[in-house]
Motif scaffolding. Structure first.
Motif, PDB file in Angstrom:
ATOM      1  N   MET A   1    -118.730   1.733 -89.467  1.00  0.00           N
ATOM      2  CA  MET A   1    -117.706   2.555 -88.839  1.00  0.00           C
ATOM      3  C   MET A   1    -117.951   2.708 -87.343  1.00  0.00           C
ATOM      4  SD  MET A   1    -114.873   3.630 -89.694  1.00  0.00           S
ATOM      5  CE  MET A   1    -114.044   4.662 -90.863  1.00  0.00           C
ATOM      6  N   SER A   2    -119.195   2.621 -86.915  1.00  0.00           N
ATOM      7  CA  SER A   2    -119.482   2.614 -85.478  1.00  0.00           C
ATOM      8  C   SER A   2    -118.851   1.391 -84.816  1.00  0.00           C
ATOM      9  CB  SER A   2    -120.991   2.616 -85.232  1.00  0.00           C
ATOM     10  OG  SER A   2    -121.589   3.783 -85.748  1.00  0.00           O
ATOM     11  N   GLN A   3    -118.892   0.242 -85.495  1.00  0.00           N
ATOM     12  CA  GLN A   3    -118.240  -0.960 -84.977  1.00  0.00           C
ATOM     13  C   GLN A   3    -116.724  -0.759 -84.898  1.00  0.00           C
ATOM     14  OE1 GLN A   3    -119.551  -3.922 -83.975  1.00  0.00           O
ATOM     15  NE2 GLN A   3    -121.704  -3.598 -84.480  1.00  0.00           N
ATOM     16  N   VAL A   4    -116.175  -0.073 -85.885  1.00  0.00           N
ATOM     17  CA  VAL A   4    -114.731   0.207 -85.881  1.00  0.00           C
ATOM     18  C   VAL A   4    -114.369   1.118 -84.704  1.00  0.00           C
ATOM     19  CG1 VAL A   4    -112.843   1.283 -87.177  1.00  0.00           C
ATOM     20  CG2 VAL A   4    -114.567  -0.092 -88.376  1.00  0.00           C
ATOM     21  N   MET A   5    -115.152   2.150 -84.497  1.00  0.00           N
ATOM     22  CA  MET A   5    -114.900   3.074 -83.390  1.00  0.00           C
ATOM     23  C   MET A   5    -114.925   2.363 -82.049  1.00  0.00           C
ATOM     24  SD  MET A   5    -117.233   6.281 -84.673  1.00  0.00           S
ATOM     25  CE  MET A   5    -117.098   7.128 -83.108  1.00  0.00           C
ATOM     26  N   ALA A   6    -115.849   1.404 -81.915  1.00  0.00           N
ATOM     27  CA  ALA A   6    -115.969   0.673 -80.653  1.00  0.00           C
ATOM     28  C   ALA A   6    -114.744  -0.193 -80.382  1.00  0.00           C
ATOM     29  CB  ALA A   6    -117.235  -0.183 -80.662  1.00  0.00           C
ATOM     30  N   ARG A   7    -114.018  -0.578 -81.424  1.00  0.00           N
ATOM     31  CA  ARG A   7    -112.868  -1.460 -81.254  1.00  0.00           C
ATOM     32  C   ARG A   7    -111.541  -0.712 -81.289  1.00  0.00           C
ATOM     33  NH1 ARG A   7    -113.182  -7.293 -83.972  1.00  0.00           N
ATOM     34  NH2 ARG A   7    -115.214  -6.955 -82.987  1.00  0.00           N
ATOM     35  N   ALA A   8    -111.500   0.445 -81.888  1.00  0.00           N
ATOM     36  CA  ALA A   8    -110.247   1.184 -82.046  1.00  0.00           C
ATOM     37  C   ALA A   8    -109.817   1.835 -80.736  1.00  0.00           C
ATOM     38  CB  ALA A   8    -110.412   2.240 -83.129  1.00  0.00           C
ATOM     39  N   ASP A   9    -108.553   2.160 -80.667  1.00  0.00           N
ATOM     40  CA  ASP A   9    -108.019   2.925 -79.542  1.00  0.00           C
ATOM     41  C   ASP A   9    -108.633   4.323 -79.579  1.00  0.00           C
ATOM     42  OD1 ASP A   9    -106.379   4.537 -77.825  1.00  0.00           O
ATOM     43  OD2 ASP A   9    -104.758   3.089 -78.043  1.00  0.00           O
ATOM     44  N   GLU A  10    -109.161   4.779 -78.458  1.00  0.00           N
ATOM     45  CA  GLU A  10    -109.810   6.085 -78.404  1.00  0.00           C
ATOM     46  C   GLU A  10    -108.871   7.210 -78.824  1.00  0.00           C
ATOM     47  OE1 GLU A  10    -111.541   6.801 -74.619  1.00  0.00           O
ATOM     48  OE2 GLU A  10    -113.013   5.174 -74.773  1.00  0.00           O
ATOM     49  N   ALA A  11    -107.574   7.021 -78.616  1.00  0.00           N
ATOM     50  CA  ALA A  11    -106.612   8.064 -78.986  1.00  0.00           C
ATOM     51  C   ALA A  11    -106.569   8.296 -80.488  1.00  0.00           C
ATOM     52  CB  ALA A  11    -105.217   7.685 -78.482  1.00  0.00           C
TER      53      ALA A  11
END
Length: 316
Positions: free
Chosen positions: A241-251
């Motif tokens: 999920m850390s990898q997902v957070m790094a790629r997702a839109d911060e919003a």
């Protein structure tokens, strides 16, 4: 502003009935990428099967039409970049954020292939049993249309709150227990279900294959407290999920969710670590013995092919 949000009515509907359809919520470019990946994985599985070998991550059925792929599991290892892009998509972020909550992590990602009858039938079942103190979602991302009357999913709304008498329901009602809902879907739709809802699907009557990507999401604390998997397995999911957070839109990610480590290793390193700590999924609950009903599991008008088909028990 969020790129995708559930409405209060959608959240209430999911809580009450245990499933929710989000039409056209899976981006078309990801649908196309998964369609291509599904074709490649199917070819790979059938090639291995033709050599008389077996793979841990796929299941091939030998039926009257020849070998046909049923399910390809563990997509984290086989399509990791595409998995990250999928989990980081706006609708998936919304489901993690609004229906799963803090600590949400991906557990398992599988591709399910449903072919024309005669082919294994997905009987009535409930997903992995748990104490329900934490959410446990099974999200279907549709790569092909699932027409009404053609083996699309059937649900019993409200059945997610405890174990159901599957033997009795199937024996007395077949595919039509009280309150049953048949839920069609289109390619690009997202169908999210409570893991414990009673569901199944009749044989597919039309030609061709229907492919659905299934993603399980649950708070990592639930895995730790239930000891359903090892603590190392759960912590690896946090790093995914850390990898997902790094790629997702911060919003799309809540600023106050501080339960995830910084993404430090490469994705390939994380894949290797995850493969080294592989653990099976939790089993579903089904009828305790074979059930006979004139219309279940094979409808009467298809019974002339009954000996060529079988009931398959697939984890979901």
């Amino acid at each position: 502003m969020r790129n995708y949000q559930l409405t209060p009515d959608q959240r209430r509907l999911f809580s009450r009935q245990g499933f929710l359809r989000l039409p056209g919520s899976f981006p078309s470019h990801l649908v196309r990428r998964w369609q291509q990946a599904a074709e490649q994985l199917e070819l790979q599985a059938l090639q291995v099967h033709s050599q008389g070998l077996h793979g841990r991550d796929f299941c091939v059925a030998d039926d009257p039409e020849g070998p046909r792929l049923m399910r390809f599991r563990n997509l984290i290892s086989h399509a990791s970049e595409l998995v990250i892009d999928t989990l980081a998509s706006p609708a998936m972020m919304a489901l993690a954020r609004e229906l799963c909550g803090p600590g949400a992590v991906p557990l398992h990602l599988d591709l399910f292939f449903k072919h024309q009858h005669p082919y294994p039938v997905t009987d009535w079942h409930q997903g992995a049993q748990h104490d329900r103190r934490f959410p446990y979602l099974n999200i279907g991302l549709y790569l092909d249309d699932a027409e009404e009357g053609d083996g699309c999913l059937r649900y019993v709304p409200g059945s997610q709150h405890g174990l159901q008498p599957i033997d009795d329901l199937a024996e007395h009602y077949g595919w039509s227990p009280p309150g049953v809902v048949e839920q069609p879907a289109r390619a690009g739709d997202v169908l999210v279900q409570d893991k414990m809802i009673l569901h199944g699907s009749q044989p597919k009557r039309s030609e061709g294959v229907r492919r659905t990507l299934y993603v399980e999401i649950r708070p990592w604390q639930a895995v730790m407290e239930s000891r359903s998997q090892s603590s190392l397995w759960a912590h690896l999911r946090r790093r995914w999920m850390s990898q997902v957070m790094a790629r997702a839109d911060e919003a799309d990610w809540p600023a106050d969710w501080e339960q995830y480590p910084q993404a430090e290793e490469t994705l390939s390193e994380l894949v290797s670590q995850t493969e080294a700590c592989w653990e099976p999924a939790l089993p579903a609950v089904r009828a305790s013995q074979p059930v006979y009903h004139p219309e279940y599991p094979i409808p009467s008008e298809l019974r002339h092919l009954e000996k060529k088909a079988e009931v398959i028990q697939l984890p979901t």
